[in-house]
Design a protein around this motif. Sequence first.
Motif, PDB file in Angstrom:
ATOM      1  N   THR A  41       3.737  -6.802  -8.068  1.00 47.29           N
ATOM      2  CA  THR A  41       4.075  -6.600  -6.733  1.00 47.29           C
ATOM      3  C   THR A  41       3.859  -5.020  -6.224  1.00 47.29           C
ATOM      4  N   THR A  42       4.169  -4.325  -7.255  1.00 46.98           N
ATOM      5  CA  THR A  42       4.015  -2.757  -6.922  1.00 46.98           C
ATOM      6  C   THR A  42       2.500  -2.459  -6.648  1.00 46.98           C
ATOM      7  N   LYS A  45       1.168  -3.935  -3.402  1.00 48.60           N
ATOM      8  CA  LYS A  45       1.681  -2.904  -2.402  1.00 48.60           C
ATOM      9  C   LYS A  45       1.133  -1.482  -2.156  1.00 48.60           C
ATOM     10  N   CYS A  46       0.575  -1.224  -3.425  1.00 51.27           N
ATOM     11  CA  CYS A  46      -0.048   0.132  -3.360  1.00 51.27           C
ATOM     12  C   CYS A  46      -1.486  -0.164  -2.639  1.00 51.27           C
ATOM     13  N   ALA A  48      -2.202  -2.290  -0.460  1.00 51.52           N
ATOM     14  CA  ALA A  48      -1.723  -2.766   0.824  1.00 51.52           C
ATOM     15  C   ALA A  48      -1.466  -1.654   1.837  1.00 51.52           C
ATOM     16  N   GLY A  49      -1.216  -0.527   0.897  1.00 50.21           N
ATOM     17  CA  GLY A  49      -1.072   0.723   1.760  1.00 50.21           C
ATOM     18  C   GLY A  49       0.512   0.964   1.901  1.00 50.21           C
ATOM     19  N   ILE A  50       1.470   0.042   1.619  1.00 52.16           N
ATOM     20  CA  ILE A  50       2.799  -0.064   1.796  1.00 52.16           C
ATOM     21  C   ILE A  50       3.490   1.020   0.725  1.00 52.16           C
ATOM     22  N   LEU A  51       3.112   1.394  -0.356  1.00 59.24           N
ATOM     23  CA  LEU A  51       3.404   2.117  -1.225  1.00 59.24           C
ATOM     24  C   LEU A  51       2.430   3.332  -1.624  1.00 59.24           C
ATOM     25  N   LYS A  73      -6.380  -0.974   6.175  1.00 59.09           N
ATOM     26  CA  LYS A  73      -5.611  -1.984   6.785  1.00 59.09           C
ATOM     27  C   LYS A  73      -6.251  -2.990   7.836  1.00 59.09           C
ATOM     28  N   TYR A  78      -2.039  -8.921   4.198  1.00 57.62           N
ATOM     29  CA  TYR A  78      -1.122  -8.999   2.908  1.00 57.62           C
ATOM     30  C   TYR A  78       0.118 -10.076   3.379  1.00 57.62           C
ATOM     31  N   PRO A  80       3.618 -11.230   1.660  1.00 59.19           N
ATOM     32  CA  PRO A  80       4.805 -10.910   0.528  1.00 59.19           C
ATOM     33  C   PRO A  80       5.052 -12.257   0.225  1.00 59.19           C
TER      34      PRO A  80
END
Length: 237
Positions: A41-42, A45-46, A48-51, A73, A78, A80
């Motif tokens: 998940t990490t 998310k990286c 996707a630009g979330i983290l 984006k 994405y 979740p």
Amino acid sequence: MLEIKNLTKTFGDKKAVDDLTLSINSGEIYAFIGHNGAGKTTTIKCVAGILGFDSGEILVDGVSVKQNPLECKKKLAYIPDNPDLYDFMSGIKYLNFVADIFSIPKKEREERIAKYADMLSLTSDLAQPVASYSHGMKQKLAIISALIHTPKLMLLDEPFVGLDPQAAHTLKQLMRELCDAGSAIFFSTHVLEVAEKLCDKVAIIRGGKLVVSGSMDEVKGDESLEDVFLELVNEDV
């Protein structure tokens, strides 16, 4: 379509992702598997630009997530594992809201919403508030919203959780349809039988580190993906 180069992400003293390198081409469905807490998940998310991340590089269709996050984006979608949607909206208002963000013309959005809502048996529920939806219905709405702008890269985190068998079958059809049109899909799953049948390539991650990656046939050989996964993640444990 997606290049992950030496990606490292830490949370305090823990390396959630440790020097990960992967490459995903257009037209490929790529499975990303590992135990809970392995870093799946990490990583997603990286991408996707979330983290943010500590070091390395992520390119989406040749564009850097670090340098041009908004441009990236625009090219991806994405979903979740537990979609967090706007409960105060109706299903159709939510889909039009997403279509507005991506500047999808009226005719195109109407055609796509009609097509995907019909395929996922959600048409009759679109006028209802999202707050009244079950988890599976929210998952279906998230899938439609992700497909509405025909992303070049789709990221999915445990996409089959909460879906009934018919919806899961339809999602597999939609995933293959998207990739046949030139997009790429990168998704995590614990349903290894689905990954084995559906995916072109697979990567196995353990403790944030890549254990093996390659075509499905190369990775599993004459064994099942489940057997290979259990052998690799339990080595030296």
